[in-house]
Scaffold this active site. Structure first.
Site, PDB file in Angstrom:
ATOM      1  N   LYS A 199       7.978 -19.625  59.552  1.00 52.94           N
ATOM      2  CA  LYS A 199       8.637 -18.356  59.837  1.00 52.94           C
ATOM      3  C   LYS A 199       8.880 -18.117  61.327  1.00 52.94           C
ATOM      4  O   LYS A 199       9.552 -17.165  61.698  1.00 52.94           O
ATOM      5  CB  LYS A 199       7.852 -17.199  59.228  1.00 52.94           C
TER       6      LYS A 199
HETATM    7  N1  PMP Z   1       5.414 -19.938  52.889  1.00 55.20           N
HETATM    8  C1  PMP Z   1       4.822 -18.991  53.618  1.00 55.20           C
HETATM    9  C2  PMP Z   1       3.367 -19.146  53.948  1.00 55.20           C
HETATM   10  C3  PMP Z   1       5.551 -17.872  54.063  1.00 55.20           C
HETATM   11  O1  PMP Z   1       4.941 -16.931  54.794  1.00 55.20           O
HETATM   12  C4  PMP Z   1       6.909 -17.772  53.705  1.00 55.20           C
HETATM   13  C5  PMP Z   1       7.738 -16.598  54.157  1.00 55.20           C
HETATM   14  N2  PMP Z   1       7.369 -15.360  53.661  1.00 55.20           N
HETATM   15  C6  PMP Z   1       7.478 -18.768  52.916  1.00 55.20           C
HETATM   16  C7  PMP Z   1       6.704 -19.854  52.538  1.00 55.20           C
HETATM   17  C8  PMP Z   1       8.896 -18.677  52.407  1.00 55.20           C
HETATM   18  O2  PMP Z   1       9.874 -18.889  53.335  1.00 55.20           O
HETATM   19  P1  PMP Z   1      11.297 -18.178  53.202  1.00 55.20           P
HETATM   20  O3  PMP Z   1      11.116 -16.732  53.534  1.00 55.20           O
HETATM   21  O4  PMP Z   1      12.152 -18.894  54.160  1.00 55.20           O
HETATM   22  O5  PMP Z   1      11.766 -18.322  51.785  1.00 55.20           O
END
Ligand code: PMP
Length: 352
Positions: A59
């Site tokens: 992120k």
């Molecule tokens: N894994 C973790 C630990 C996250 O914090 C997030 C984001 N909330 C994601 C995966 C998912 O990523 P995205 O928001 O790009 O779908």
């Protein structure tokens, strides 16, 4: 033994690069071959090591992309006071706060108090103005996303220069992945990639990478990985959002609504797989103990999904996934036998 002989196989010093601050250090993470997953499937299973980002998670990319976009639009001005407000499971708040610190902005970060203690402590440590809220359904005005939007609106009404980062709907999120994560994967695999899979929180990673890879080769198979308790698997399979079960993973899965960043990538998504917590935990413990790679819950879902996709496709394929963050961010949950036993989940054998 001489020093050159000690260098790891394939080591190339990255001589030309001095990163320009935090922003310059984001991205270009290694793509790690996961040995046991590869051997078990006869495929090459590769994990993008996003736990090596300067803020510790995938992120950092969304945080940087959103702030750069706001600067390009003149909503924030480098060197002048500004406030970044966001609702987050934690990692986006960490990325946004670190980028904000580096560029002279303040951050107000709204998080449900159920998220791991480690992430909340880290947010406080890095100077975020942390606002904890109760977990609520998305339609409730007290939901962390709605709370953060309201705070941003109130500050704007007071005449403050403020942005609501809006990671779920703000397409700068997916665009940053389309510009960085996707091209990195294409270059690192020299275009030899058959499938990509990852879970979705906002969908920024999945959409951005999917769009970048499909632009290079429309035959690359893109598969959404979904934890239990999320309705995105059924959305891909049937068009209807239907959620069943639950998961201790954080930052992924959507029970009731399709985020704008995921919707934006729908045309590039071919299929979905569902992964339960015990299957993800097995990968997390196995990778740590046998390969020395420490990952968090969503990365465990992703690795299990990559193995499932490999089994569907058969031997000889290259499948890439995302190692979103590291295990240390969840010590008090994923590596806490008491917590896990209470949930009826497997425990790390060496800690039990
Ligand atoms: N894994 C973790 C630990 C996250 O914090 C997030 C984001 N909330 C994601 C995966 C998912 O990523 P995205 O928001 O790009 O779908």
């Amino acid at each position: 033994m001489s020093a050159p002989e000690l260098a790891p196989k394939g080591f190339v010093p990255n001589a030309a690069q001095v990163a320009d601050g935090f922003a310059g250090a984001v991205g270009n993470t290694p793509l790690i071959r996961l040995r046991r997953a590869s051997e078990a499937t006869g495929c090459e299973i590769l994990g993008k090591a996003e736990f090596m980002q300067p803020g510790g998670s995938v992120k950092d990319r969304a945080g940087l992309g959103i702030i750069l976009d706001a600067e390009q639009r003149g909503q924030l001005i480098p060197g002048e006071p500004g406030i970044v407000v966001e609702g987050t499971a934690g990692n986006t708040g960490i990325g946004l706060t670190l980028v904000a610190n580096a560029r002279g902005y303040q951050s107000i970060i709204v998080v449900p108090h159920t998220q791991s203690r480690e992430k909340l402590d880290f947010l406080r440590m890095i100077g975020a103005d942390l606002r904890l809220v109760d977990p609520k359904p998305l339609r409730d005005p007290g939901h962390y996303v709605n709370t953060s939007r309201r705070i941003a609106e109130e500050l704007a009404a007071e005449g403050k220069r403020v942005i609501w980062a809006n990671q779920f709907g703000n397409l700068a999120n997916a665009a940053f992945h389309e510009a960085t994560t996707g091209p990195e994967i294409w270059t690192q695999t020299a275009g030899r990639i058959d499938a990509f899979t990852c879970a979705c929180g906002t969908g920024g990673t999945l959409t951005g990478v999917a769009r970048a890879l499909k632009a290079k080769n429309p035959k690359v198979r893109v598969v959404l990985a979904d934890p239990m308790g999320s309705g995105m698997y059924s959305w891909i399979k049937t068009g209807e959002v239907k959620a069943e079960g639950n998961s201790i993973t954080e930052g992924i899965g959507q029970a009731s609504a399709v985020p704008g960043n995921l919707e934006h990538g729908r045309a590039a998504i071919d299929d979905a797989v569902q992964v339960d917590d015990p299957t993800a935990l097995e990968q997390i413990y196995d990778l740590l103990l046998h390969e020395g790679i420490s990952i968090g819950g969503s990365a465990g879902i992703n690795v299990a999904a990559a193995i499932a996709v490999a089994r569907q496709m058969g031997p000889g394929h290259t499948i890439v996934t995302i190692l979103c963050d590291g295990g240390a961010r969840y010590q008090s949950k994923l590596f806490n036998p008491e917590f896990l036993r209470e949930k009826g989940l497997p425990t790390p054998p060496w800690l039990a």
